[in-house]
Design a protein around this motif. Structure first.
Motif, PDB file in Angstrom:
ATOM      1  N   ALA A  49     -10.525   7.664  -8.635  1.00  0.00           N
ATOM      2  CA  ALA A  49      -9.548   8.132  -9.624  1.00  0.00           C
ATOM      3  C   ALA A  49      -8.355   8.773  -8.918  1.00  0.00           C
ATOM      4  O   ALA A  49      -7.196   8.473  -9.236  1.00  0.00           O
ATOM      5  CB  ALA A  49     -10.200   9.122 -10.585  1.00  0.00           C
ATOM      6  N   ALA A  50      -8.630   9.628  -7.958  1.00  0.00           N
ATOM      7  CA  ALA A  50      -7.563  10.288  -7.204  1.00  0.00           C
ATOM      8  C   ALA A  50      -6.757   9.265  -6.406  1.00  0.00           C
ATOM      9  O   ALA A  50      -5.525   9.352  -6.321  1.00  0.00           O
ATOM     10  CB  ALA A  50      -8.147  11.346  -6.276  1.00  0.00           C
ATOM     11  N   GLU A  65      -1.978   6.208  -5.070  1.00  0.00           N
ATOM     12  CA  GLU A  65      -1.325   4.941  -4.750  1.00  0.00           C
ATOM     13  C   GLU A  65      -0.093   4.732  -5.623  1.00  0.00           C
ATOM     14  O   GLU A  65       0.949   4.287  -5.157  1.00  0.00           O
ATOM     15  CB  GLU A  65      -2.305   3.775  -4.936  1.00  0.00           C
ATOM     16  N   PHE A  66      -0.231   5.076  -6.903  1.00  0.00           N
ATOM     17  CA  PHE A  66       0.895   4.935  -7.829  1.00  0.00           C
ATOM     18  C   PHE A  66       2.030   5.873  -7.436  1.00  0.00           C
ATOM     19  O   PHE A  66       3.182   5.459  -7.365  1.00  0.00           O
ATOM     20  CB  PHE A  66       0.428   5.214  -9.266  1.00  0.00           C
ATOM     21  N   LEU A  77       6.940   9.359  -6.001  1.00  0.00           N
ATOM     22  CA  LEU A  77       6.797  10.483  -6.932  1.00  0.00           C
ATOM     23  C   LEU A  77       6.134  11.661  -6.234  1.00  0.00           C
ATOM     24  O   LEU A  77       5.539  11.518  -5.174  1.00  0.00           O
ATOM     25  CB  LEU A  77       5.985  10.033  -8.152  1.00  0.00           C
ATOM     26  N   ARG A  78       6.232  12.851  -6.847  1.00  0.00           N
ATOM     27  CA  ARG A  78       5.774  14.071  -6.204  1.00  0.00           C
ATOM     28  C   ARG A  78       4.418  14.586  -6.656  1.00  0.00           C
ATOM     29  O   ARG A  78       4.013  15.654  -6.243  1.00  0.00           O
ATOM     30  CB  ARG A  78       6.816  15.169  -6.399  1.00  0.00           C
ATOM     31  N   GLY A  79       3.725  13.880  -7.481  1.00  0.00           N
ATOM     32  CA  GLY A  79       2.409  14.345  -7.898  1.00  0.00           C
ATOM     33  C   GLY A  79       2.046  13.868  -9.288  1.00  0.00           C
ATOM     34  O   GLY A  79       2.741  13.056  -9.905  1.00  0.00           O
ATOM     35  N   GLN A 129      10.617  -5.287 -13.787  1.00  0.00           N
ATOM     36  CA  GLN A 129       9.195  -5.021 -14.032  1.00  0.00           C
ATOM     37  C   GLN A 129       8.687  -4.003 -13.020  1.00  0.00           C
ATOM     38  O   GLN A 129       8.887  -4.171 -11.820  1.00  0.00           O
ATOM     39  CB  GLN A 129       8.402  -6.323 -13.910  1.00  0.00           C
ATOM     40  N   ILE A 130       8.050  -2.931 -13.483  1.00  0.00           N
ATOM     41  CA  ILE A 130       7.471  -1.920 -12.605  1.00  0.00           C
ATOM     42  C   ILE A 130       6.002  -2.272 -12.415  1.00  0.00           C
ATOM     43  O   ILE A 130       5.259  -2.373 -13.381  1.00  0.00           O
ATOM     44  CB  ILE A 130       7.626  -0.514 -13.202  1.00  0.00           C
ATOM     45  N   PRO A 131       5.586  -2.477 -11.152  1.00  0.00           N
ATOM     46  CA  PRO A 131       4.193  -2.866 -10.919  1.00  0.00           C
ATOM     47  C   PRO A 131       3.216  -1.721 -11.208  1.00  0.00           C
ATOM     48  O   PRO A 131       3.425  -0.588 -10.783  1.00  0.00           O
ATOM     49  CB  PRO A 131       4.165  -3.255  -9.440  1.00  0.00           C
ATOM     50  N   ILE A 132       2.174  -2.054 -11.958  1.00  0.00           N
ATOM     51  CA  ILE A 132       1.116  -1.079 -12.251  1.00  0.00           C
ATOM     52  C   ILE A 132      -0.161  -1.870 -12.530  1.00  0.00           C
ATOM     53  O   ILE A 132      -0.129  -2.882 -13.235  1.00  0.00           O
ATOM     54  CB  ILE A 132       1.485  -0.168 -13.446  1.00  0.00           C
ATOM     55  N   THR A 133      -1.252  -1.412 -11.953  1.00  0.00           N
ATOM     56  CA  THR A 133      -2.524  -2.075 -12.213  1.00  0.00           C
ATOM     57  C   THR A 133      -3.118  -1.518 -13.507  1.00  0.00           C
ATOM     58  O   THR A 133      -2.740  -0.441 -13.969  1.00  0.00           O
ATOM     59  CB  THR A 133      -3.524  -1.858 -11.061  1.00  0.00           C
ATOM     60  N   GLU A 134      -4.058  -2.247 -14.071  1.00  0.00           N
ATOM     61  CA  GLU A 134      -4.715  -1.767 -15.290  1.00  0.00           C
ATOM     62  C   GLU A 134      -5.477  -0.466 -15.030  1.00  0.00           C
ATOM     63  O   GLU A 134      -5.506   0.419 -15.881  1.00  0.00           O
ATOM     64  CB  GLU A 134      -5.644  -2.838 -15.860  1.00  0.00           C
ATOM     65  N   GLN A 135      -6.075  -0.348 -13.842  1.00  0.00           N
ATOM     66  CA  GLN A 135      -6.800   0.885 -13.546  1.00  0.00           C
ATOM     67  C   GLN A 135      -5.836   2.062 -13.353  1.00  0.00           C
ATOM     68  O   GLN A 135      -6.118   3.176 -13.800  1.00  0.00           O
ATOM     69  CB  GLN A 135      -7.700   0.718 -12.330  1.00  0.00           C
ATOM     70  N   GLU A 136      -4.675   1.828 -12.737  1.00  0.00           N
ATOM     71  CA  GLU A 136      -3.668   2.885 -12.633  1.00  0.00           C
ATOM     72  C   GLU A 136      -3.211   3.314 -14.023  1.00  0.00           C
ATOM     73  O   GLU A 136      -3.075   4.503 -14.306  1.00  0.00           O
ATOM     74  CB  GLU A 136      -2.463   2.405 -11.821  1.00  0.00           C
TER      75      GLU A 136
END
Length: 75
Positions: free
Chosen positions: A38-39, A44-45, A51-53, A4-11
């Motif tokens: 937003a940024a 954070e993700f 990752l690079r951007g 499972q890859i963690p990700i929030t709903e807002q992300e």
């Protein structure tokens, strides 16, 4: 079994809009959050996953099925 890859709903919401080409300012208006928030969600993700951007984050999210590809509008 896949990990499972963690990700929030807002992300996820920010990544979906970034995938559609929205700027941080447009994302903030659409989600009702500050441009800085937003940024920060995107940052954070990308940081958490090495990752690079923005583009790399969207590609990673699509490849790992964290977001679904957006279908073009025929209209």
């Amino acid at each position: 079994m896949t990990e499972q890859i963690p990700i929030t709903e807002q992300e996820r919401a920010v990544l979906l809009l970034a995938a559609e080409g929205y700027t941080n300012q447009q994302i903030s208006r659409h989600l009702g959050i500050s441009e800085r928030a937003a940024a920060r969600r995107l940052g954070e993700f990308t940081d958490r996953h090495g990752l690079r951007g923005r583009t790399h984050a969207v590609a990673y999210a699509l490849r790992n099925r964290l977001i679904e590809p957006v279908e073009p509008d025929d209209g």
